[in-house]
Design an enzyme around this catalytic site. Structure first.
Site, PDB file in Angstrom:
ATOM      1  N   ASN A 323       0.809  -1.234   0.000  1.00 42.63           N
ATOM      2  CA  ASN A 323       0.000   0.000   0.000  1.00 42.63           C
ATOM      3  C   ASN A 323       0.835   1.273   0.000  1.00 42.63           C
ATOM      4  O   ASN A 323       0.534   2.233  -0.714  1.00 42.63           O
ATOM      5  CB  ASN A 323      -0.956   0.013   1.200  1.00 42.63           C
ATOM      6  CG  ASN A 323      -2.071  -0.996   1.040  1.00 42.63           C
ATOM      7  OD1 ASN A 323      -2.243  -1.565  -0.032  1.00 42.63           O
ATOM      8  ND2 ASN A 323      -2.819  -1.232   2.094  1.00 42.63           N
ATOM      9  N   TRP A 364      -5.958   6.734  -6.650  1.00 45.95           N
ATOM     10  CA  TRP A 364      -5.291   7.470  -7.729  1.00 45.95           C
ATOM     11  C   TRP A 364      -5.622   8.957  -7.677  1.00 45.95           C
ATOM     12  O   TRP A 364      -4.749   9.808  -7.886  1.00 45.95           O
ATOM     13  CB  TRP A 364      -5.638   6.876  -9.093  1.00 45.95           C
ATOM     14  CG  TRP A 364      -4.680   5.781  -9.423  1.00 45.95           C
ATOM     15  CD1 TRP A 364      -4.856   4.437  -9.232  1.00 45.95           C
ATOM     16  CD2 TRP A 364      -3.353   5.939  -9.930  1.00 45.95           C
ATOM     17  NE1 TRP A 364      -3.723   3.763  -9.590  1.00 45.95           N
ATOM     18  CE2 TRP A 364      -2.780   4.644 -10.030  1.00 45.95           C
ATOM     19  CE3 TRP A 364      -2.591   7.045 -10.314  1.00 45.95           C
ATOM     20  CZ2 TRP A 364      -1.487   4.436 -10.504  1.00 45.95           C
ATOM     21  CZ3 TRP A 364      -1.299   6.834 -10.783  1.00 45.95           C
ATOM     22  CH2 TRP A 364      -0.759   5.544 -10.872  1.00 45.95           C
TER      23      TRP A 364
END
Length: 433
Positions: A323, A364
Site C-alpha cells: 500500500n 489514484w
C-alpha cells in the site's frame, strides 16, 4: 417442476454470513446458487492468464465442494447475464432471485436490466447490503448531504455504528434449504479462453499477530505487516462484518483503513463522475505531458528510482503491490512524470488481484490531488526520502531491483526537484485558469 429461488453470487463468494443467501434460504423455496462468468467483463481482459479469473474459479470449485456436502450444486453459466437468466428461467421454475448490492456503474446497469427481464416473467428481484457495513443513506451529514472529506465521515461512521450492523447472518442454520441436485459441471477455463494463472493466493484468515501491530508495520514493504485481505474483501470470500469486528478489537488503524474502503464506495455512489473525471472538476484542466515512452518505463519498473521500480516489478510479477508503495508509484507517475492519473488507474485495474473500482479510483485521485482529500495539490512524495523512511536497509528494493547499486541500473528518468517544480507549475496554471 418444483419452484426454486436463485441466489446470484457476484462479490460475495461464500456460504456463511452472506445477506442474500440468508434471505433466499429463509424464503421457503429450495435455493440454487448461481454464478455468471460474464463475457462483457471477461472479453475486456487482455491477459488470458488473469489471476482474478483463476482466483474466482478456484473459489467456485471450493464452494461446489461445500455444496455437494449438502446434496446441492452451483449452476455456473458462461455468457452474458441476460443469456444466463434466460437459460435458468427455462431450466427451473424460478420464484425469485436474491442477490447483494453492487455499486459499480456497470453492475448497476446490469442489475437494472436483469430486474426488468425478470419482471416481465413475474419473477421478483431482491437485493441486499453485504459488501459494506454502511451503504447509501446510512452515513450522511446532519443536513442529509453526503460527506466529501474522510475525517468527519469516519467520525459519523463510528457514531452510527451499533452491534446490529456487524451482526452475522446465520446461514448455517438453513443449509438444508438448498435445492437437491447432482453436481453440475462448470465450463472449463479453457472453454472461456483462459489459462490457469498463478495459484498462490493470500490466506483469507485475518492474521491476528500481524494486525495487532498493523499501525507500526503497515508502511514498511519489506515486512509482512499488512492483512493481504484485499482480494478476499473484493470478491466477498470473507464477510466485511466479521473482519470489521476483529479489526475494531485488534487495531484501530486497521479498522480505519476498512472505513476508507467504505468512504470510497460512498463517493462512487454519490459522485459517479469520478469514473473518468476528477472529483474536483477544475483538475480536469491540467495539461498532462502523457509521454508514452516514460509511461512504458514506469509500467516496466525502469524509472531509475529504485522504490518506484520495485513497486512496479512487484505488481507485474505478483498482482500485488504494498500500500505505501502504491502511493509512491502513483505520486511519481502523476507528479514527477505529469502523466494523467487515469493512465495509471487503468494499468492498476489490469494488474491488481485486489482491484476494486472505488478504492483504486480513490487512491489514484488522492495521489493526483484531484480527489476528495483536503490536502492541497503540492504534496509530492520524494522517492529518496520515502526510501530512507520505509526501506532504509533496501530489503524490499533488493528483492525486486537487485541491480540498483550496479552500473547496469538505468539512470533516473527525471531529477526530483526539477520534476516537482514542473508539476507545481502545471497544477498551478490549470487551477488559475
Amino acid at each position: 417442476m418444483e419452484k426454486v429461488n436463485l441466489c446470484w453470487l457476484r462479490r460475495d463468494l461464500r456460504l456463511n454470513d452472506q445477506a442474500a443467501l440468508y434471505h433466499a434460504l429463509r424464503a421457503g423455496e429450495p435455493v440454487v446458487p448461481v454464478f455468471v462468468f460474464d463475457t462483457q467483463i471477461l472479453d475486456d481482459l487482455e491477459d488470458k492468464k488473469d489471476r482474478r479469473v483463476t482466483f474466482i474459479y478456484e473459489v467456485l470449485e471450493a464452494l461446489q465442494r461445500q455444496l455437494e456436502g449438502y446434496g446441492a450444486s452451483l449452476d455456473v453459466f458462461y455468457g452474458t447475464p441476460e443469456a444466463a437468466f434466460r437459460y435458468w428461467t427455462g431450466k427451473y421454475e424460478v420464484a425469485a432471485v436474491y442477490t447483494n448490492h453492487d455499486y459499480e456503474p456497470y453492475a448497476k446497469s446490469r442489475d437494472a436490466l436483469i430486474a426488468g427481464q425478470l419482471k416481465v416473467k413475474g419473477i421478483a428481484f431482491h437485493t441486499y447490503k453485504d459488501q459494506v457495513v454502511f451503504d447509501k443513506g446510512e452515513v450522511l451529514k446532519d443536513n442529509g448531504e453526503p460527506y466529501t472529506v474522510f475525517t468527519p465521515y469516519s467520525r459519523k461512521w463510528h457514531d452510527t455504528l451499533t452491534f446490529f450492523y456487524l451482526k452475522p447472518y446465520p446461514c448455517e442454520k438453513y443449509m438444508r434449504g438448498f435445492y437437491q441436485q447432482a453436481p453440475i459441471q462448470f465450463p472449463a477455463l479453457k472453454e472461456m479462453g483462459f489459462l490457469a494463472g498463478e495459484k498462490h493466493f493470500p490466506s483469507h484468515y485475518l492474521q491476528e499477530n500481524v494486525i495487532a501491530h498493523y499501525d507500526q508495520t503497515r508502511d514498511f514493504p519489506a515486512l509482512e505487516g499488512t492483512s493481504r485481505l484485499g482480494v478476499h474483501l473484493r470478491f466477498g470470500t470473507v464477510s466485511i462484518r466479521a473482519v470489521m469486528q476483529q479489526a475494531m478489537q485488534l487495531n484501530s488503524t486497521f479498522a480505519k483503513e476498512l472505513i476508507w474502503r467504505e468512504f470510497y464506495q460512498m463517493i462512487l455512489e454519490y459522485f459517479p463522475h469520478v469514473v473518468g473525471h476528477a472529483f474536483k472538476r477544475e483538475y480536469d484542466k491540467i495539461q498532462w505531458r502523457n509521454n508514452e515512452v516514460e509511461f512504458e518505463r514506469w509500467c516496466n519498473g525502469e524509472t531509475g528510482y529504485p522504490i518506484v521500480d520495485a513497486g512496479m516489478r512487484e505488481l507485474n510479477a505478483t498482482g500485488y503491490m504494498h500500500n505505501r508503495v502504491r502511493m509512491i508509484t502513483a505520486s511519481f507517475l502523476t507528479k514527477h512524470l505529469l502523466i494523467d492519473w487515469r493512465w495509471g488507474e487503468a494499468y492498476f485495474a489490469a494488474k491488481l488481484l485486489d482491484y476494486d473500482l472505488a478504492a483504486n479510483n480513490g487512491g489514484w485521485q488522492w495521489a493526483a490531488g484531484s480527489g476528495c482529500d483536503a490536502a492541497p495539490y503540492f504534496r509530492v512524495f520524494n522517492p529518496t526520502l520515502q526510501t530512507q523512511k520505509f526501506d532504509k536497509d533496501f530489503k524490499y528494493i533488493r528483492k525486486w531491483v537487485p541491480e540498483f547499486e550496479g552500473f547496469g541500473y538505468v539512470k533516473p528518468i527525471v531529477v526530483h526537484e526539477e520534476a516537482r517544480k514542473r508539476a507545481l507549475e502545471a497544477y498551478g496554471k490549470a487551477l488559475r485558469s
